[in-house]
Design an enzyme around this catalytic site. Structure first.
Site, short mmCIF file in Angstrom:
data_model
loop_
_atom_site.label_atom_id
_atom_site.label_comp_id
_atom_site.label_asym_id
_atom_site.label_seq_id
_atom_site.Cartn_x
_atom_site.Cartn_y
_atom_site.Cartn_z
N ILE A 1 0.83 -1.21 0.00
CA ILE A 1 0.00 0.00 0.00
C ILE A 1 0.87 1.26 0.00
O ILE A 1 0.58 2.23 -0.70
CB ILE A 1 -0.94 -0.01 1.24
CG1 ILE A 1 -1.97 -1.14 1.11
CG2 ILE A 1 -1.62 1.34 1.41
CD1 ILE A 1 -2.74 -1.43 2.41
N ASP B 1 11.77 3.76 4.98
CA ASP B 1 11.51 2.32 5.12
C ASP B 1 12.75 1.64 5.68
O ASP B 1 13.87 2.11 5.51
CB ASP B 1 11.13 1.72 3.76
CG ASP B 1 10.37 0.40 3.87
OD1 ASP B 1 9.18 0.39 3.49
OD2 ASP B 1 10.95 -0.60 4.33
N ASP C 1 13.78 3.39 10.68
CA ASP C 1 13.05 2.41 11.50
C ASP C 1 12.12 3.21 12.41
O ASP C 1 12.58 3.94 13.29
CB ASP C 1 14.05 1.59 12.31
CG ASP C 1 13.36 0.56 13.20
OD1 ASP C 1 12.11 0.56 13.28
OD2 ASP C 1 14.09 -0.23 13.83
N VAL C 2 10.80 3.07 12.20
CA VAL C 2 9.86 3.90 12.99
C VAL C 2 9.85 3.50 14.46
O VAL C 2 9.27 4.22 15.29
CB VAL C 2 8.42 3.87 12.41
CG1 VAL C 2 8.39 4.41 10.99
CG2 VAL C 2 7.79 2.49 12.51
N ASN D 1 2.25 4.80 7.19
CA ASN D 1 1.82 3.51 6.64
C ASN D 1 2.59 2.31 7.21
O ASN D 1 2.08 1.20 7.22
CB ASN D 1 1.96 3.57 5.11
CG ASN D 1 1.90 2.22 4.45
OD1 ASN D 1 0.82 1.68 4.23
ND2 ASN D 1 3.06 1.64 4.15
N SER E 1 -7.22 0.02 10.05
CA SER E 1 -7.59 -1.26 9.42
C SER E 1 -9.03 -1.59 9.76
O SER E 1 -9.57 -1.10 10.77
CB SER E 1 -6.68 -2.37 9.96
OG SER E 1 -7.20 -3.64 9.64
N TYR F 1 -2.96 -7.16 16.94
CA TYR F 1 -3.01 -6.31 15.74
C TYR F 1 -4.23 -5.37 15.81
O TYR F 1 -4.11 -4.17 15.53
CB TYR F 1 -3.07 -7.18 14.50
CG TYR F 1 -3.12 -6.40 13.21
CD1 TYR F 1 -2.02 -5.68 12.76
CD2 TYR F 1 -4.29 -6.36 12.44
CE1 TYR F 1 -2.07 -4.94 11.59
CE2 TYR F 1 -4.34 -5.63 11.27
CZ TYR F 1 -3.23 -4.93 10.84
OH TYR F 1 -3.28 -4.19 9.68
N THR G 1 -8.91 -6.52 3.56
CA THR G 1 -7.76 -7.33 3.14
C THR G 1 -7.31 -6.92 1.75
O THR G 1 -8.06 -7.05 0.78
CB THR G 1 -8.14 -8.82 3.15
OG1 THR G 1 -8.72 -9.14 4.41
CG2 THR G 1 -6.91 -9.69 2.95
P1 NAD Z 1 3.81 -4.62 3.49
O1 NAD Z 1 4.37 -5.61 4.46
O2 NAD Z 1 3.64 -5.03 2.06
O3 NAD Z 1 4.67 -3.29 3.57
C1 NAD Z 1 5.02 -2.73 4.81
C2 NAD Z 1 6.27 -1.89 4.65
O4 NAD Z 1 6.55 -1.32 5.94
C3 NAD Z 1 7.50 -2.70 4.22
O5 NAD Z 1 8.16 -2.05 3.15
C4 NAD Z 1 8.37 -2.74 5.49
O6 NAD Z 1 9.76 -2.74 5.21
C5 NAD Z 1 7.95 -1.43 6.17
N1 NAD Z 1 8.20 -1.47 7.62
C6 NAD Z 1 7.87 -2.45 8.50
N2 NAD Z 1 8.33 -2.14 9.72
C7 NAD Z 1 8.95 -0.94 9.62
C8 NAD Z 1 9.64 -0.11 10.54
N3 NAD Z 1 9.82 -0.48 11.82
N4 NAD Z 1 10.14 1.06 10.10
C9 NAD Z 1 10.00 1.42 8.79
N5 NAD Z 1 9.38 0.67 7.87
C10 NAD Z 1 8.87 -0.50 8.28
O7 NAD Z 1 2.41 -4.17 4.14
P2 NAD Z 1 1.02 -3.63 3.51
O8 NAD Z 1 0.11 -4.77 3.38
O9 NAD Z 1 1.27 -2.73 2.34
O10 NAD Z 1 0.48 -2.76 4.76
C11 NAD Z 1 0.79 -1.39 4.92
C12 NAD Z 1 -0.05 -0.81 6.04
O11 NAD Z 1 -1.43 -1.02 5.76
C13 NAD Z 1 0.20 -1.41 7.43
O12 NAD Z 1 0.14 -0.40 8.41
C14 NAD Z 1 -0.95 -2.37 7.60
O13 NAD Z 1 -1.29 -2.59 8.94
C15 NAD Z 1 -2.05 -1.62 6.87
N6 NAD Z 1 -3.13 -2.49 6.42
C16 NAD Z 1 -2.88 -3.49 5.51
C17 NAD Z 1 -3.93 -4.32 5.11
C18 NAD Z 1 -3.71 -5.44 4.12
O14 NAD Z 1 -4.64 -6.26 3.96
N7 NAD Z 1 -2.57 -5.51 3.42
C19 NAD Z 1 -5.21 -4.12 5.62
C20 NAD Z 1 -5.43 -3.11 6.54
C21 NAD Z 1 -4.37 -2.29 6.92
#
Ligand code: NAD
Length: 249
Positions: free
Chosen positions: A19, A38, A54-55, A81, A133, A146, A178
């Site tokens: 995302i 990231d 790193d957040v 994000n 979410s 979560y 999702t």
């Molecule tokens: P993803 O795992 O594809 O990407 C997440 C990114 O965050 C990765 O590039 C990772 O390196 C980075 N990351 C993780 N920990 C980190 C940290 N400590 N510091 C910096 N960067 C960090 O995930 P996604 O599915 O694209 O999800 C992105 C966001 O959307 C998340 O917050 C997730 O909770 C939320 N979300 C996702 C979904 C889904 O179904 N995919 C649904 C609801 C909410």
């Protein structure tokens, strides 16, 4: 640059995948100067700056946000994000895992906003969009930690929107269902029967399919846009209807 975001500078945490990546790409396509923060920002498309961050570390966030603001020449849009998952019931994780997930998913956003505030205060179009979410609004099975983290993100969004409304900084959040990202693909790969698991996730969706990262990105850009200047403290579902629709099986 032309486009809705021309002249604006944006950061996207966790923007190297899923995302976040779709959001960074779309912000750039609509004219913003964009930096991704990231853990591993390699492989970004041309024109998007990658900054290792790193957040879960305040020092890392402060350095990365300062670098982004320097490289981009300011900061107008923040997309919080970066996030990690956790599976299990309330009893399935110990204190270390509770602290780790809340630290990344909730405190991480507080760190990024705190570091960004001095620049956002100077912007005429300051906007923050947080990734919550459907887990914040629905009792999903096996997602206790979560869900707690994403519920906190939703509440934090409303609180920050209130605290900073008179400074002209908007805060909103999206609640994706999702979405078909590397994260969900990793989860499916761990399932006993990935094909059946994917079918079950699809069946839960009133629209009959998973959400796309681009659809979530589009909602994030709607909220971040200067055209949405009256929209603050809102929660936007991007979930294929799963939160509010009750279709007959
Ligand atoms: P993803 O795992 O594809 O990407 C997440 C990114 O965050 C990765 O590039 C990772 O390196 C980075 N990351 C993780 N920990 C980190 C940290 N400590 N510091 C910096 N960067 C960090 O995930 P996604 O599915 O694209 O999800 C992105 C966001 O959307 C998340 O917050 C997730 O909770 C939320 N979300 C996702 C979904 C889904 O179904 N995919 C649904 C609801 C909410």
């Amino acid at each position: 640059m032309t486009g809705e975001f021309a002249g604006l500078a944006a950061i996207v945490t966790g923007g190297a995948s899923g995302i976040g990546r779709a959001t960074a790409v779309e912000l750039s396509a609509r004219g913003a100067r964009v930096a991704v923060l990231d853990l591993d920002p390699r492989g970004l498309p041309e024109g998007i700056a990658g900054i290792t961050a790193d957040v879960s570390s305040r020092a890392s966030v402060e350095a990365a946000v300062a670098e982004a603001a320097t490289v981009l020449g300011g900061l107008d849009v923040v997309v919080n994000n970066a996030g990690i998952g956790a599976t299990g019931t309330v009893a399935d994780q110990g204190d270390d895992e509770w602290h780790r997930v809340l630290d990344v998913n909730v405190v991480g956003m507080a760190r990024v906003v705190t570091a960004a505030l001095p620049w956002l205060r100077r912007s005429d179009h300051a906007s923050v969009v947080n990734l919550s979410s459907i887990a914040a609004l629905n009792g999903l099975p096996g997602r206790a930690l979560y869900s707690a983290s994403k519920g906190a993100v939703l509440s934090l969004t409303l609180a920050m929107a209130t605290d900073h409304v008179r400074e002209g900084i908007r805060f909103n959040c999206v609640c994706p269902g999702t979405a078909d990202t590397p994260w969900v693909q990793r989860l499916l790969a761990q399932a006993d029967d990935p094909t059946a698991e994917r079918a079950a996730l699809r069946a839960r969706q009133p629209i009959g399919r998973l959400v796309t990262p681009e659809e979530v990105a589009n909602a994030i850009l709607y909220l971040a846009s200067p055209r949405s200047a009256s929209t603050t403290g809102t929660v936007l579902d991007v979930d294929g209807g799963v939160t509010h629709l009750r279709v007959r099986p």
